[in-house]
Design a protein around this motif. Sequence first.
Motif, PDB file in Angstrom:
ATOM      1  N   HIS A 149      21.733 -15.896 -22.986  1.00 52.07           N
ATOM      2  CA  HIS A 149      22.136 -14.068 -22.126  1.00 52.07           C
ATOM      3  C   HIS A 149      21.211 -13.456 -21.743  1.00 52.07           C
ATOM      4  N   PHE A 150      20.288 -12.769 -21.094  1.00 49.95           N
ATOM      5  CA  PHE A 150      19.488 -11.558 -20.733  1.00 49.95           C
ATOM      6  C   PHE A 150      19.422 -11.520 -19.623  1.00 49.95           C
ATOM      7  N   GLU A 151      18.400  -9.977 -19.511  1.00 57.55           N
ATOM      8  CA  GLU A 151      18.076  -9.637 -19.112  1.00 57.55           C
ATOM      9  C   GLU A 151      16.339  -9.599 -18.400  1.00 57.55           C
ATOM     10  N   TYR A 152      16.156 -10.141 -17.476  1.00 60.41           N
ATOM     11  CA  TYR A 152      14.393 -10.813 -17.243  1.00 60.41           C
ATOM     12  C   TYR A 152      13.573  -9.051 -16.050  1.00 60.41           C
ATOM     13  N   THR A 153      12.660  -8.638 -16.169  1.00 64.89           N
ATOM     14  CA  THR A 153      12.391  -7.808 -15.665  1.00 64.89           C
ATOM     15  C   THR A 153      11.138  -8.196 -15.256  1.00 64.89           C
ATOM     16  N   SER A 212      16.836 -20.540 -16.582  1.00 68.04           N
ATOM     17  CA  SER A 212      16.829 -20.008 -15.437  1.00 68.04           C
ATOM     18  C   SER A 212      17.219 -18.116 -14.836  1.00 68.04           C
ATOM     19  N   MET A 213      16.787 -17.789 -13.971  1.00 70.00           N
ATOM     20  CA  MET A 213      16.729 -16.275 -13.517  1.00 70.00           C
ATOM     21  C   MET A 213      17.897 -16.461 -12.485  1.00 70.00           C
ATOM     22  N   MET A 214      19.091 -15.372 -11.748  1.00 72.32           N
ATOM     23  CA  MET A 214      19.172 -14.569 -10.322  1.00 72.32           C
ATOM     24  C   MET A 214      19.135 -13.549 -10.509  1.00 72.32           C
ATOM     25  N   LEU A 215      19.243 -13.479  -9.179  1.00 73.96           N
ATOM     26  CA  LEU A 215      18.039 -11.827  -8.567  1.00 73.96           C
ATOM     27  C   LEU A 215      19.524 -10.624  -8.965  1.00 73.96           C
ATOM     28  N   SER A 216      19.477  -9.862  -9.649  1.00 72.89           N
ATOM     29  CA  SER A 216      20.792  -8.703  -9.673  1.00 72.89           C
ATOM     30  C   SER A 216      20.562  -8.203  -8.875  1.00 72.89           C
ATOM     31  N   SER A 217      18.885  -6.953  -8.168  1.00 70.05           N
ATOM     32  CA  SER A 217      18.906  -5.889  -8.228  1.00 70.05           C
ATOM     33  C   SER A 217      16.779  -6.363  -7.877  1.00 70.05           C
ATOM     34  N   ALA A 261      12.787 -15.534  -0.723  1.00 73.74           N
ATOM     35  CA  ALA A 261      13.966 -15.178   0.805  1.00 73.74           C
ATOM     36  C   ALA A 261      12.793 -15.618   1.730  1.00 73.74           C
ATOM     37  N   LYS A 262      13.433 -16.271   2.791  1.00 76.48           N
ATOM     38  CA  LYS A 262      13.006 -16.741   3.953  1.00 76.48           C
ATOM     39  C   LYS A 262      11.753 -15.809   4.601  1.00 76.48           C
ATOM     40  N   ASP A 263      12.973 -14.282   4.851  1.00 76.62           N
ATOM     41  CA  ASP A 263      12.524 -12.568   5.538  1.00 76.62           C
ATOM     42  C   ASP A 263      11.259 -12.166   4.158  1.00 76.62           C
ATOM     43  N   PHE A 264      10.104 -11.661   4.843  1.00 81.61           N
ATOM     44  CA  PHE A 264       9.057 -10.636   4.292  1.00 81.61           C
ATOM     45  C   PHE A 264       9.822  -9.945   2.868  1.00 81.61           C
ATOM     46  N   PRO A 265       9.528  -9.748   2.456  1.00 78.05           N
ATOM     47  CA  PRO A 265       8.673 -10.474   1.562  1.00 78.05           C
ATOM     48  C   PRO A 265       8.590 -11.402   0.602  1.00 78.05           C
ATOM     49  N   HIS A 266       9.369 -12.401   0.746  1.00 79.83           N
ATOM     50  CA  HIS A 266       9.984 -13.490   0.658  1.00 79.83           C
ATOM     51  C   HIS A 266       9.818 -13.491  -1.198  1.00 79.83           C
ATOM     52  N   VAL A 267      11.653 -12.773  -1.993  1.00 75.03           N
ATOM     53  CA  VAL A 267      11.546 -12.498  -3.023  1.00 75.03           C
ATOM     54  C   VAL A 267      12.040 -13.372  -3.141  1.00 75.03           C
ATOM     55  N   ASP A 276       0.985  -1.180   0.206  1.00 75.20           N
ATOM     56  CA  ASP A 276       0.127   0.277   0.159  1.00 75.20           C
ATOM     57  C   ASP A 276       0.784   1.405  -0.160  1.00 75.20           C
ATOM     58  N   ASP A 277       2.457   1.563  -0.682  1.00 73.51           N
ATOM     59  CA  ASP A 277       2.538   2.126  -0.424  1.00 73.51           C
ATOM     60  C   ASP A 277       3.197   3.001  -1.696  1.00 73.51           C
ATOM     61  N   GLY A 278       2.170   2.865  -2.428  1.00 76.00           N
ATOM     62  CA  GLY A 278       2.261   3.256  -3.738  1.00 76.00           C
ATOM     63  C   GLY A 278       3.352   3.067  -4.506  1.00 76.00           C
ATOM     64  N   LEU A 279       3.797   2.487  -4.730  1.00 73.89           N
ATOM     65  CA  LEU A 279       4.946   2.109  -5.106  1.00 73.89           C
ATOM     66  C   LEU A 279       5.019   0.838  -6.173  1.00 73.89           C
ATOM     67  N   ALA A 280       6.174  -0.155  -6.956  1.00 73.98           N
ATOM     68  CA  ALA A 280       5.930  -0.885  -6.888  1.00 73.98           C
ATOM     69  C   ALA A 280       7.666  -1.866  -7.310  1.00 73.98           C
ATOM     70  N   GLU A 281       7.400  -2.943  -6.820  1.00 73.98           N
ATOM     71  CA  GLU A 281       8.115  -3.857  -6.446  1.00 73.98           C
ATOM     72  C   GLU A 281       8.823  -4.061  -7.900  1.00 73.98           C
ATOM     73  N   VAL A 282      10.039  -3.390  -8.335  1.00 75.86           N
ATOM     74  CA  VAL A 282      11.173  -3.797  -9.600  1.00 75.86           C
ATOM     75  C   VAL A 282      12.551  -4.634  -9.045  1.00 75.86           C
ATOM     76  N   ALA A 283      12.741  -5.680  -9.828  1.00 82.92           N
ATOM     77  CA  ALA A 283      13.397  -7.122  -9.595  1.00 82.92           C
ATOM     78  C   ALA A 283      13.434  -6.774 -10.965  1.00 82.92           C
ATOM     79  N   THR A 284      15.208  -7.404 -11.139  1.00 81.70           N
ATOM     80  CA  THR A 284      15.567  -7.871 -12.218  1.00 81.70           C
ATOM     81  C   THR A 284      16.146  -8.664 -11.950  1.00 81.70           C
ATOM     82  N   TYR A 285      16.616  -9.549 -12.440  1.00 80.13           N
ATOM     83  CA  TYR A 285      17.154 -10.649 -13.459  1.00 80.13           C
ATOM     84  C   TYR A 285      17.774 -11.248 -14.252  1.00 80.13           C
TER      85      TYR A 285
END
Length: 285
Positions: free
Chosen positions: A68-72, A271-276, A254-260, A47-56
Amino acid sequence: MIHILASLSFCLLACAPAPEQQQKTPTPVATPSLPLRTSFTTNALWDDGLAEVATYSSTRTIYGASRHFEYTMVTVKEDFNREYDVKTDSYSRHDLFTVLKVNLFARIPTENYPYHFLTSMFLRREDVGRLHKLTTSSQEWCGNTFKNIGRSAGLLRYSWDSYWDGEGVGSTNLDTTALFEDQLFVTLRALDFREGLTHSFALYPSMITSRATLAQPRNASLSVTTDSLAITAVATWRVTVTQSEGPLLEFWFAKDFPHVLHRYVASDGRSMMLSSIRRAAYWQN
């Protein structure tokens, strides 16, 4: 999805003749609901008005080679209206409901031309175990394909517009109780994680291809174990999904919330590996 990604059989996406296939209305499969925690989606984070943006940093097999490429992956809360079943512009309406939207975008280079995939999934905030709507499109030099799945009046309707011979334009009903492989990227984040948890369900294969023909849902089962990624030293839950047909899927959350989602591996070369990862209003300049 991140998307999500394909096997050696993905070479079918090349500009080659396609065998004619007929869509069939499936027989509904009684699938028990996944053991999910509502606390994942009700958390004030969304509810914070933002989006979670993850790149892999990602791979996918195309034309017999690993690309090989980047997934968003973008995850954000949105308010929908029932009239148009899209994000509303007016918040004074009386037909609003809340969803979590997950966008998956990839541009995959090859020697000949790039492949583009964009997939949008929408799951009701109070029930992320059930897909409400999905749209996905592919674009490359051979053509474009668009697919849409929508839930209404107790039905799950699939429609498509494909450049492949034998597919063209069409629609059919889907099993309303089955899950979709692509939704697992968000649905499994709400899992009631615990060591040794197992669950069986029906699963449709990934929609992230240029083909419109959709196989029948497969028998699938998941199992949860504790794991740690040696690369990042992050404490994670490892969720393994096996299918009666199709690839073995492995997710590290991830064990911690929000379980990214930190890592994803499929036995077909995806395959995907979190970059940021960041929270941002990406729609603003």
